[in-house]
Scaffold this motif. Sequence first.
Motif, PDB file in Angstrom:
ATOM      1  N   ALA A  88      19.884   2.193  11.394  1.00 38.41           N
ATOM      2  CA  ALA A  88      21.525   2.087  10.792  1.00 38.41           C
ATOM      3  C   ALA A  88      22.074   3.106  10.172  1.00 38.41           C
ATOM      4  N   MET A  89      21.126   3.775   9.411  1.00 37.93           N
ATOM      5  CA  MET A  89      21.724   5.088   8.587  1.00 37.93           C
ATOM      6  C   MET A  89      22.222   5.911   9.697  1.00 37.93           C
TER       7      MET A  89
ATOM      8  N   TRP B 213      20.266  -2.862   7.217  1.00 35.53           N
ATOM      9  CA  TRP B 213      19.764  -3.063   5.969  1.00 35.53           C
ATOM     10  C   TRP B 213      19.234  -4.261   5.518  1.00 35.53           C
TER      11      TRP B 213
ATOM     12  N   LEU C 255      22.939 -11.860   5.154  1.00 35.64           N
ATOM     13  CA  LEU C 255      23.488 -10.632   5.810  1.00 35.64           C
ATOM     14  C   LEU C 255      22.879 -10.593   7.084  1.00 35.64           C
TER      15      LEU C 255
ATOM     16  N   ASP D 198      17.348 -10.167   3.778  1.00 31.45           N
ATOM     17  CA  ASP D 198      18.168 -10.906   3.442  1.00 31.45           C
ATOM     18  C   ASP D 198      19.219 -11.762   4.233  1.00 31.45           C
TER      19      ASP D 198
ATOM     20  N   MET E  35      29.351  -9.914  13.159  1.00 32.80           N
ATOM     21  CA  MET E  35      30.398  -8.774  12.731  1.00 32.80           C
ATOM     22  C   MET E  35      30.508  -7.772  14.018  1.00 32.80           C
TER      23      MET E  35
ATOM     24  N   LEU F 154      25.401  -1.337  10.027  1.00 31.88           N
ATOM     25  CA  LEU F 154      24.673  -0.894   8.680  1.00 31.88           C
ATOM     26  C   LEU F 154      23.992  -2.186   8.073  1.00 31.88           C
ATOM     27  N   LEU F 155      24.957  -3.525   8.114  1.00 27.50           N
ATOM     28  CA  LEU F 155      24.255  -4.325   7.426  1.00 27.50           C
ATOM     29  C   LEU F 155      23.218  -5.141   8.231  1.00 27.50           C
TER      30      LEU F 155
ATOM     31  N   LEU G  33      16.201   0.170   8.866  1.00 29.09           N
ATOM     32  CA  LEU G  33      17.069   1.017   8.156  1.00 29.09           C
ATOM     33  C   LEU G  33      17.522   2.387   8.448  1.00 29.09           C
TER      34      LEU G  33
ATOM     35  N   ALA H  89      30.753  -0.734  12.895  1.00 29.65           N
ATOM     36  CA  ALA H  89      30.014   0.104  12.195  1.00 29.65           C
ATOM     37  C   ALA H  89      29.064  -0.807  10.947  1.00 29.65           C
ATOM     38  N   LEU H  90      29.785  -1.469  10.291  1.00 26.41           N
ATOM     39  CA  LEU H  90      29.506  -2.393   9.372  1.00 26.41           C
ATOM     40  C   LEU H  90      28.299  -3.481   9.761  1.00 26.41           C
TER      41      LEU H  90
END
Lengths: 195, 366
Positions: B165-166, B154, B101, B98, B108, B150-151, B162, B146-147
């Motif tokens: 990130a999880m 993902w 993102l 993506d 971020m 995660l992004l 993934l 954290a966001l």
Amino acid sequence: MIWSKATGTLLFYLFAVVSVALAIATVSSRRILRAAVYLMGVLAVTAGFYLLLGAPFLAGVQILVYVGGIVVLIVYVVMLTRSSDLAEDKPSAARKSTALLAALASFVLAVTVFKSSESAFRGAGSQAATMLIDDTAMIGRALLDRGPRGYVLPFELVSLLLLAVVIGGITLARKIQVDQSAAPKESSDGGVANA
Amino acid sequence: MVNLQTSWEVRTLSQRASEALAGGQLGLTTGYLFAGLAGLAVFLAAMALVLVYAERKIAAHFQCRLGPMRVGWHGILQSVADSLKLLLKEDIVPTDADRFLHVLAPFMSLLAAILVLVMLPMSPALQVADVNIGVLYVTAVSGLGALGILLGGWSSNNKWSLLGAMRAGAQIISYEVSATLSLLVVVLFSGTLQLSKIVQSQADGWWIWRAPGVGLLAFAIYLIASVAEINRTPFDISEGESELTAGFHTEYSGMRFAFFFLAEFINMFVVSALAATLFLGGWMPFHIGGLATFNAAMDLIPPGAWFAAKSAFLIFVIMWFRWTFPRLRIDQLMRLEWKILLPIGFVNLFLAAMAVLFGFYFFPVQ
């Protein structure tokens, strides 16, 4: 002073445009994780509005709870359930019109509330807002005040609600674990969780 | 005798800028704003270079190696050469990623680190901005980091990313609770959320020892929890190279990888600096009650140097952790937080509240 007032108005319109644009992007995006990111933008800009209204504590809590907590959880849950190439189905016309109706209804409600309490916003309300500037301690005292203008009862009710939610969450998580490991232990474990 | 209390008045950069704006000196205002921005950028770059060099040298010496030695005196220009290499590298976005993102995520992470950096009281004269909800702001903004992770994990569309990130997400969300609880102990004692005022409240003594026992315990919990929050060893399962290639930043290269890397090192500095600010007196010099000569000698060292020394010491401790403790497994990590640190944190907060209520600490304020 003229400068700060002009900057405030300018910032308000900037925030408003960004907020509305992001809100539209949130509901119209078909990729669910992008929608979550746009939602984060909306919530962060809302914190900006609180700052403009002279409530920095509320703005901080808004970021802490919504951006740092809720959006992170939404993203986390999406990551657990979906793969990245999957997009949301195109909504049917019935669903679209229902959503539009709901949005219109809440808009009307908001405008009605604002119109009926306009005097409060212009008069005592604005005074209270300027008084509250920079005073986190005052919010804390008001939340724990048992007097007529205190909020200790709602505060405690919210704590009770949160406690119930936490216990509910633990109960849900425990049941799955018990089912997987051992069946005979279920009754005793379930009893502990319910108590 | 100079009255030190008055000379410790804090004047932030944003304050100076708004004073200039109120005085109608627009040139001075833009000057201050520009100085703030340029200073931050230079500080970020310099800090990253120094920290990367320090990390490599400290790691090497812990393992009886020499580390980088070739570029410059004792390899001192090695990180400059490395960052030049990173700048020149190709920037790859995977085909099925993506894109939006993927590009947004490193920014971020870096943004979260910089937004906290802005609030740090480095010395009475050197602080970019000072809000009265300082501690709340710091905890709130670090959620953005954290966001970003995660992004990033993902959007790479890669299972290692993934998974990494999880893991990072679960870890950061969990350990944030303990870190915040231990910060609240200091907030209780100093009675304010404003970082500069918390520093000023430690003129008589640092909270780590002035709050009997609870201060030390809160400091220990904060250090452990925040090392976990910035994903450093022994809590680096989110990028455990033996299992996940490189975790959430597997698919990142060139500048964007550098941003994640930069954010990680800046976060290490931010965590150390915050611990120094809240528990070790920030830019306050070290004083011992009654020893006037000693105290006067300590006052000769500028506050900025005190802040730098305290932060540098904590950074060294965090690097020391890395070569002392083995990596934790995910279940051990979760048990440590929810079954050990969190209960201790709650009890500690309760005891701290009691201590504040009964004035049971050294040099009570009122």
